[in-house]
Structure formats: C-alpha cells, structure tokens
Design an enzyme around this catalytic site. Structure first.
Site, mmCIF file in Angstrom:
data_model
loop_
_atom_site.group_PDB
_atom_site.id
_atom_site.type_symbol
_atom_site.label_atom_id
_atom_site.label_comp_id
_atom_site.label_asym_id
_atom_site.label_seq_id
_atom_site.Cartn_x
_atom_site.Cartn_y
_atom_site.Cartn_z
ATOM 1 N N LYS A 261 0.467 -0.820 -0.003
ATOM 2 C CA LYS A 261 0.306 0.050 0.246
ATOM 3 C C LYS A 261 0.818 1.200 -0.216
ATOM 4 O O LYS A 261 1.746 1.435 -0.065
ATOM 5 C CB LYS A 261 -0.661 -0.024 1.265
ATOM 6 C CG LYS A 261 -2.182 1.159 1.504
ATOM 7 C CD LYS A 261 -3.016 0.443 -0.073
ATOM 8 C CE LYS A 261 -4.440 1.618 -0.054
ATOM 9 N NZ LYS A 261 -5.605 0.553 0.073
ATOM 10 N N ALA B 191 -18.562 3.018 -3.407
ATOM 11 C CA ALA B 191 -20.492 3.885 -2.923
ATOM 12 C C ALA B 191 -20.962 3.690 -4.248
ATOM 13 O O ALA B 191 -22.329 3.629 -4.454
ATOM 14 C CB ALA B 191 -20.058 4.877 -2.308
ATOM 15 N N ASP C 136 -7.049 4.060 -4.888
ATOM 16 C CA ASP C 136 -7.641 4.204 -3.144
ATOM 17 C C ASP C 136 -8.428 5.397 -2.462
ATOM 18 O O ASP C 136 -9.371 6.196 -4.246
ATOM 19 C CB ASP C 136 -6.835 3.367 -2.400
ATOM 20 C CG ASP C 136 -7.847 3.388 -1.120
ATOM 21 O OD1 ASP C 136 -7.922 1.846 -0.463
ATOM 22 O OD2 ASP C 136 -7.758 3.806 -0.187
ATOM 23 N N PHE D 152 -19.832 8.521 -1.025
ATOM 24 C CA PHE D 152 -20.305 8.884 -2.777
ATOM 25 C C PHE D 152 -19.075 8.574 -3.013
ATOM 26 O O PHE D 152 -19.113 9.449 -4.413
ATOM 27 C CB PHE D 152 -20.884 10.263 -1.627
ATOM 28 C CG PHE D 152 -19.205 11.389 -2.112
ATOM 29 C CD1 PHE D 152 -19.395 12.178 -0.290
ATOM 30 C CD2 PHE D 152 -19.340 12.156 -3.021
ATOM 31 C CE1 PHE D 152 -18.009 12.721 -1.087
ATOM 32 C CE2 PHE D 152 -17.907 13.269 -2.654
ATOM 33 C CZ PHE D 152 -17.579 13.283 -1.682
ATOM 34 N N GLY D 153 -18.019 7.470 -3.406
ATOM 35 C CA GLY D 153 -17.292 7.486 -4.196
ATOM 36 C C GLY D 153 -16.543 7.369 -4.393
ATOM 37 O O GLY D 153 -18.048 6.315 -5.057
HETATM 38 P P1 NDP Z 1 -12.646 7.893 -2.808
HETATM 39 O O1 NDP Z 1 -11.433 8.563 -3.018
HETATM 40 O O2 NDP Z 1 -13.038 7.802 -4.138
HETATM 41 O O3 NDP Z 1 -13.935 7.627 -1.968
HETATM 42 C C1 NDP Z 1 -14.216 8.030 -0.828
HETATM 43 C C2 NDP Z 1 -14.518 8.848 0.103
HETATM 44 O O4 NDP Z 1 -15.347 8.491 1.269
HETATM 45 C C3 NDP Z 1 -14.372 10.782 -0.407
HETATM 46 O O5 NDP Z 1 -15.260 11.110 -1.475
HETATM 47 C C4 NDP Z 1 -14.429 11.191 0.831
HETATM 48 O O6 NDP Z 1 -14.231 11.938 0.934
HETATM 49 C C5 NDP Z 1 -15.293 10.139 1.384
HETATM 50 N N1 NDP Z 1 -15.190 9.983 2.867
HETATM 51 C C6 NDP Z 1 -13.720 9.955 4.007
HETATM 52 N N2 NDP Z 1 -13.942 10.873 5.356
HETATM 53 C C7 NDP Z 1 -15.388 10.179 4.799
HETATM 54 C C8 NDP Z 1 -15.483 10.457 6.451
HETATM 55 N N3 NDP Z 1 -15.772 9.671 7.585
HETATM 56 N N4 NDP Z 1 -17.090 10.052 5.859
HETATM 57 C C9 NDP Z 1 -17.606 9.770 4.775
HETATM 58 N N5 NDP Z 1 -16.919 9.813 3.981
HETATM 59 C C10 NDP Z 1 -15.268 9.895 3.840
HETATM 60 O O7 NDP Z 1 -12.384 5.794 -2.756
HETATM 61 P P2 NDP Z 1 -12.988 4.758 -3.026
HETATM 62 O O8 NDP Z 1 -14.066 4.769 -2.516
HETATM 63 O O9 NDP Z 1 -11.841 4.328 -3.727
HETATM 64 O O10 NDP Z 1 -12.568 3.984 -1.527
HETATM 65 C C11 NDP Z 1 -13.782 4.089 -0.135
HETATM 66 C C12 NDP Z 1 -12.955 3.291 1.270
HETATM 67 O O11 NDP Z 1 -12.999 1.643 -0.200
HETATM 68 C C13 NDP Z 1 -11.613 3.274 1.781
HETATM 69 O O12 NDP Z 1 -11.364 2.410 2.740
HETATM 70 C C14 NDP Z 1 -10.851 2.956 0.327
HETATM 71 O O13 NDP Z 1 -9.656 1.702 1.197
HETATM 72 C C15 NDP Z 1 -11.926 1.236 -0.210
HETATM 73 N N6 NDP Z 1 -11.090 0.419 -0.993
HETATM 74 C C16 NDP Z 1 -11.415 0.583 -2.142
HETATM 75 C C17 NDP Z 1 -11.334 0.084 -3.592
HETATM 76 C C18 NDP Z 1 -10.763 0.459 -4.613
HETATM 77 O O14 NDP Z 1 -10.682 -0.083 -5.562
HETATM 78 N N7 NDP Z 1 -11.517 1.985 -5.075
HETATM 79 C C19 NDP Z 1 -10.652 -1.218 -3.422
HETATM 80 C C20 NDP Z 1 -11.149 -1.248 -1.940
HETATM 81 C C21 NDP Z 1 -11.335 -0.942 -0.781
HETATM 82 P P3 NDP Z 1 -13.080 13.186 1.002
HETATM 83 O O15 NDP Z 1 -12.097 12.915 0.320
HETATM 84 O O16 NDP Z 1 -13.597 14.229 0.956
HETATM 85 O O17 NDP Z 1 -12.603 13.052 2.531
HETATM 86 O O1 2IT Z 2 -7.835 -1.721 -0.487
HETATM 87 C C1 2IT Z 2 -8.164 -2.166 -2.009
HETATM 88 O O2 2IT Z 2 -8.193 -3.345 -2.377
HETATM 89 C C2 2IT Z 2 -7.613 -1.370 -2.785
HETATM 90 N N1 2IT Z 2 -7.139 -0.016 -2.731
HETATM 91 C C3 2IT Z 2 -7.235 -1.493 -3.942
HETATM 92 C C4 2IT Z 2 -5.986 -2.245 -4.898
HETATM 93 C C5 2IT Z 2 -5.666 -2.842 -5.749
HETATM 94 O O3 2IT Z 2 -4.518 -3.251 -5.741
HETATM 95 O O4 2IT Z 2 -6.333 -2.640 -6.840
#
Ligand code: NDP
Ligand code: 2IT
Length: 445
Positions: free
Chosen positions: A124, A240, A164, A236-237
């Site tokens: 990571k 979600a 991420d 909402f990223g």
């Molecule tokens: P994004 O950046 O697309 O979205 C994350 C969102 O969550 C941001 O908009 C952020 O807003 C918001 N956020 C941060 N803190 C909070 C909070 N306390 N309450 C509500 N919203 C919050 O990230 P991802 O969707 O990629 O990641 C979301 C989660 O999923 C993380 O835990 C990540 O590690 C996990 N994940 C992601 C993967 C991927 O492929 N992308 C794979 C596996 C897991 P702001 O930036 O304004 O703080």
């Molecule tokens: O937490 C995770 O599994 C990720 N952010 C995705 C990692 C990846 O290499 O696709």
C-alpha cells in the site's frame, strides 16, 4: 501463540500506530487456533515475520502550485509481503494519510489478495496530499513528482500500485504518464488504467460490484435475496458508486450516501441519474454531499451525522476506516438490519464487530467483501501480460465467480458449531494459511 506478548512487542516498536495495531490484533485473534495447531509456523517465526512489512519507502514530494509557491508533501510505499506474488495494493492521497494507516492497509491487503485466488502479495502507498480545491494542473504536477521518486521501486513483476481514496482514473493517468516517461516502457505497472491504454473493463465498478456480489451470497446462505431490501450506504466515492449501481440492478433500494459533512437520506431511492450525479460530486473534489439535497429536493441532508441511524435491511460502509462504532452497530441491530458488508477497509471498530457477532448479524469484513477491486486489478495484470483485452461480460463473470469462491472459503473456515458463520475468522484463517505455507516453503527472508 502468546498474542499479548506479540502485541506488546509490536506496540513498543511502533508506538501510537493505532490503526496498524488494531488490524494486526484482529488477525492474530482469528488465527490463534490454526497457529497453535501447526507448530511449524511458530518454529519458522511466521507470525513475527508476517506482521512486519518487508520494507517501507518514505520520500519528499515537492511540487509547484498555481501561484508558483513550492509545496511539500510526504510520499510512502509500504511493501508488506510478496510470498505469493508481486506486492499489490492501492495508493491513498488524503490529508489523513500516515504510516499507521498505510501499514494497516498493507497488512490487510496481504490476506485480501490471498483470498482472491490470484498471485498477488500485499502492499500500500500514498501521500498526505489534499486534492481539495486543487486544479488538474496541480494534481498532475504532484503525481509527476510522486512518481519521479517511486518509479525505481515498482514494476509489473515487483510492485503494482492502483487507486484508493483520492486516487481514481485521473491520478492513475498522471502517474502512469510519468512512469512511462521515466522507465521508457509501456507495461502493466499500475492498475485502474484507462481502457484505451491497458485498463480492464469493469475495474472502476469492481469493488462496489464485488461488495454486492458478496452480500448477495451472504443473504443466499440464509435463503434471502436483495430484492426489495433497503440498503444504507456510506461514502460517495468509487466504491459507493459501484455498490449503488449493483444494489439497484439486483432489486434493492439504496436510501443513503454520506460524506465527511454528513449523510443524505433519500426515501425515493438513489438510482439512475442520481448515481450518475455521484460521479459529478466525486470529480468536484469537494468534501460535501450536501449539494445532492439541492439537486434532488426529496432527499434530506443530516449534517454531521452518519447513516447508521436509519432503518435498513443491509448496511454497506463504503467510506473509510473506523466510521461505524459500537453505538452505530447497536442502532443498526435495533432497527432490524440483518447484514453488514464492508466495502471500505476496516470501517467497523472492533467494538462494533463484537456487537454484530453477539447478535448473530451477517457480518462480512472488508478484506473478503471488497476484494473484488484488487481481484479485478489482478485480471487487468493478466490481460496486460497476455497483451489482450477481455470483454466486460468476461471480466464481470470472472469477478462474480471469484466473489462466490471467496464467500465459500470464508464459510469453510468460519462456520461455527451452531451454524453461524464468523466471516472474520473465515477470511483471516484462509488468507493467512496460503501466505504462511508459501513463507514456509521459501525459508527465512
Ligand atoms: P474515493 O476517494 O473514491 O471516495 C472516498 C470518499 O469517502 C471520499 O469522497 C471521501 O471524501 C469520503 N470520506 C472520507 N472520510 C469520510 C467519512 N468520515 N465519512 C464519509 N465519507 C468520507 O475512495 P474509494 O471509494 O476508492 O474508497 C472508499 C473505501 O473503500 C476506502 O476505505 C478504500 O480503502 C476502500 N477500497 C477501495 C477500493 C478501490 O478499488 N478503490 C478497493 C477496496 C477497498 P473526502 O475526500 O472529502 O474526505
Ligand atoms: O484496498 C484495496 O484493495 C484497493 N484499494 C485496491 C487495490 C488494487 O491494487 O486494486
């Protein structure tokens, strides 16, 4: 295995790294039995070796902002364990990033990647860079400076970063452009690439889709389906967004989203153009979900609150770590929620997980539930190696099969005498065994 002794030693070496220590303790508690049954693990110091990263790179990331001012961030890459494949895991750009958070994420990634069935080790990285209010030019210059330092330490068979929090298609594009220029190679060194230059179809949707495929299997094990279920989602990223799409497609109704500023409750359901609007919100680099309630007036905005107070059948925490505590868990149980599946990494606190287990709620931990993202990254690596692209149906089908397999593996290793499935134990034990046995085969390193 003496967990308290190991934890004491770790706390001494890494004081104050709370998220890292939290993640390690959870895994140790799950694998205690299997380690005690296999003395060869203790003899080879597997536990002591698996909880420490192989190495960590920390570096300065200087860049020039739009006002010609020099800015300096910190960059990191944690290469945790490569027993079963090259280091693999995302990059997080967020002001909250520190070593404790990246070490917890890298540690979780070892077991998650092991569960995917694909040959990937755990890693990571990231930076404390805050994209909020930054122009595309500033984000590009930051990404170029970050890669100027990192590029020598990664490679398609060495370490393959991805996205991420704060790292999506745009950032991966800038990072890849810089890598390509420095290495003079066009290889699969990053995943989540654009589909026209090596990216896999379905990778953007994969984490959210996989989360819902896993939840579907959890419900099916109880003879239930998603049809007509009320689903509370946080965040909402990217995650979600994918989850909301798949829940809707499978007949469920998404009623909440959230940001750091609060949550939205939309009784009419978040589907269609409302899901598209999430992409706009995310791309705006603003931290607020409030604009959603201006755009869709039927939705209510609850400032400073989290969605776990609404009545729902399913909860999918998809925002960030420790965003669902004991009180939230008790609220969910009280309101009749039957299934919690973690789209985010470690969103539930240990006390919340205890509440779910005590109440025999279906609870799926992030390292199993959200493994579809990195699994599809693995499929992107396969396609890059073969120099071909699979159609979206094929990738989606492989992702779906992998999620079913991960679910079955968790059931196999986590089923208790009364039939309750401890998915935390199942995921940790299965993830650990594969890596531990590989480490045994490879001697002390
Ligand atoms: P994004 O950046 O697309 O979205 C994350 C969102 O969550 C941001 O908009 C952020 O807003 C918001 N956020 C941060 N803190 C909070 C909070 N306390 N309450 C509500 N919203 C919050 O990230 P991802 O969707 O990629 O990641 C979301 C989660 O999923 C993380 O835990 C990540 O590690 C996990 N994940 C992601 C993967 C991927 O492929 N992308 C794979 C596996 C897991 P702001 O930036 O304004 O703080
Ligand atoms: O937490 C995770 O599994 C990720 N952010 C995705 C990692 C990846 O290499 O696709």
């Amino acid at each position: 295995m003496d967990i308290e002794k190991i934890m004491l030693g770790l706390e001494k070496k890494h004081p104050g790294e709370t998220e890292y220590l939290q993640a390690v303790r959870e895994v140790l508690e799950s694998i205690e039995e299997v380690v005690n049954e296999n003395p060869q693990f203790e003899a080879a110091g597997i536990v002591e070796r698996i909880i420490e990263p192989d190495r960590i790179f920390t570096f300065k990331v200087p860049w020039v902002d739009d006002n010609s001012k020099v800015q300096v961030n910190i960059g990191y890459r944690v290469q945790f364990n490569n027993a079963i494949g090259p280091y693999k895991g995302g990059l997080r750009f967020h002001p909250s990033v520190n070593l404790s958070i990246l070490k917890f994420l890298g540690f979780e990634q070892i077991f998650k990647n092991s569960l995917t069935t694909l040959p990937m080790g755990g890693g990571k990285g990231g930076s404390d860079f805050d994209a909020k209010g930054k122009s595309d030019g500033e984000i590009m210059r930051f990404c170029q400076s970050y890669m100027l330092e990192l590029w020598r330490n990664i490679g398609p068979d060495t370490d393959v970063p991805a996205g991420d929090i704060g790292v999506g298609a745009k950032e991966i594009g800038f990072l890849y452009g810089a890598y390509k220029k420095l290495a003079r190679e066009h290889t699969g060194v990053l995943t989540g690439k654009g589909v026209n230059w090596g990216g896999s179809l379905i990778r953007p949707e994969a984490t959210g889709f996989g989360t819902v495929y896993f939840a579907k299997e959890m419900l099916a094990a109880k003879g239930e389906s998603l049809e007509g279920k009320l689903v509370a989602i946080s965040g909402f990223g990217n995650v979600a967004w994918g989850a909301a799409q798949k829940v809707t497609e499978l007949g469920g109704k998404v009623i909440t989203l959230s940001g750091p500023d609060g949550y939205i409750y939309d009784p009419e359901g978040i589907s269609g153009e409302k899901i598209d609007y999430m992409l706009e919100l995310r791309a705006s680099n603003e931290d607020i979900v409030k604009p959603y309630s201006y755009e869709f007036p039927e939705a209510q905005f609850h400032q400073g609150k989290r969605p776990w107070e609404v009545k729902c059948d399913l909860a999918l925490p998809c925002a960030t770590q420790n965003e669902l505590n004991k009180e939230d868990a008790m609220n969910l149980v009280k309101n009749g929620c039957r299934c919690v599946a973690e789209g985010a990494n470690m969103p539930s606190t240990p006390e919340a997980v205890e509440v779910f287990h005590e109440n025999k709620i279906l609870f799926g931990p992030g390292k199993a539930v959200n493994a579809g993202g990195v699994a599809t990254s693995g499929l992107e690596m396969s396609q890059n190696s073969m120099k071909l692209n699979w159609p979206s149906e094929e990738v989606d089908d492989r992702l779906h099969q992998i999620m079913i397999k991960i679910h079955d593996t968790c059931v196999k290793h986590g089923k208790e005498e009364d039939g309750y499935i401890d998915y935390v134990k199942g995921a940790n034990v299965a993830g650990f065994l594969k890596v531990a046995n590989a480490m045994l085969d490879q001697g002390i390193w």
